[in-house]
Design an enzyme around this catalytic site. Structure first.
Site, PDB file in Angstrom:
ATOM      1  N   SER A 123       1.041  -1.142   0.185  1.00  0.00           N
ATOM      2  CA  SER A 123      -0.548  -0.029  -0.195  1.00  0.00           C
ATOM      3  C   SER A 123       1.399   1.286  -0.216  1.00  0.00           C
ATOM      4  CB  SER A 123      -1.052   0.011   0.528  1.00  0.00           C
ATOM      5  OG  SER A 123      -0.165  -0.644   2.632  1.00  0.00           O
ATOM      6  N   HIS A 155       1.600   4.789   4.348  1.00  0.00           N
ATOM      7  CA  HIS A 155       0.963   5.877   3.251  1.00  0.00           C
ATOM      8  C   HIS A 155       1.345   6.883   3.086  1.00  0.00           C
ATOM      9  CE1 HIS A 155      -2.561   3.024   4.161  1.00  0.00           C
ATOM     10  NE2 HIS A 155      -1.676   2.661   4.138  1.00  0.00           N
TER      11      HIS A 155
END
Length: 211
Positions: free
Chosen positions: A134, A189
């Site tokens: 991610s 992230h």
């Protein structure tokens, strides 16, 4: 019509296939169908990103404190985690490939992976391990949004759309962090997104085709 296996996307296809094969093998091991028992734990111990290895933890092998900056992105926390990430990669990855080609895609993807790991190491409040692609995916998204921002730099409405997407992402990460009881690696992230965003200003996208 796009070829099924377009040569300029072979690395991309290999990246998706590698993540899928690894998680499929670990899932089959979890079910007792394939491989040694506890294969997932073994892979996590050797391939996940462990912040403690940057301090005084003893690595399992000499290069582990360095290789983990990449290997963690090929591991996932189960089929649901993998599926969400691969659907996102399939969508964002092709968008980036169309804009800048395979070499620049590789640069953005792995630079964002490194950025995700670095920011996680700096900001994570615990020494818990991290796995998943991610951070790299947020890097791809950051690059796409940066290109959109530049393309609409004189358009207030366009800049506002980009800002709204970023605000929605921030809100989504906050909600998921709360829903997952703090287990979301939002630091990764953030690191991936910032790396992709900044790199996009150095990598010029190809002119978009007009209909």
């Amino acid at each position: 019509m796009e070829e099924v296996l377009e040569p300029k996307r072979l690395f991309f296809y290999g990246l998706v296939a590698s993540c899928c094969v690894i998680e499929a093998s670990l899932t089959l091991s979890d079910l007792g169908i394939f491989g040694p028992a506890h294969m997932r734990q073994i892979m996590y111990f050797n391939g996940a990103f462990w912040p403690g290895l940057l301090h005084d933890w003893k690595p399992n092998y000499a290069a582990q404190p360095y290789t983990m900056f990449i290997t963690f992105s090929f591991l996932h926390g189960g089929l649901v985690h993998l599926t969400v990430n691969m659907i996102t990669l399939w969508s964002l990855g092709r968008a980036v490939l169309d804009r800048v080609g395979q070499v620049s895609f590789i640069v953005i993807y792995f630079a964002a992976t490194l950025g995700a790991a670095a920011v996680f190491a700096l900001l994570a409040p615990t020494l818990r391990p991290m796995v998943g692609a991610s951070g790299a995916l947020f890097g791809l998204l950051g690059a796409v949004l940066a290109w959109e921002y530049v393309a609409n730099h004189a358009d207030d409405e366009g800049r506002w759309r980009v800002a709204m997407v970023i605000l929605v992402l921030l809100a989504l990460n906050l909600v998921l962090w709360w829903a997952m009881d703090g287990q979301l690696a939002w630091q990764a992230h953030l690191g991936g997104f910032l790396t992709g965003w900044l790199l996009a200003f150095r990598i010029r996208p190809k002119p978009q085709r007009t209909a």
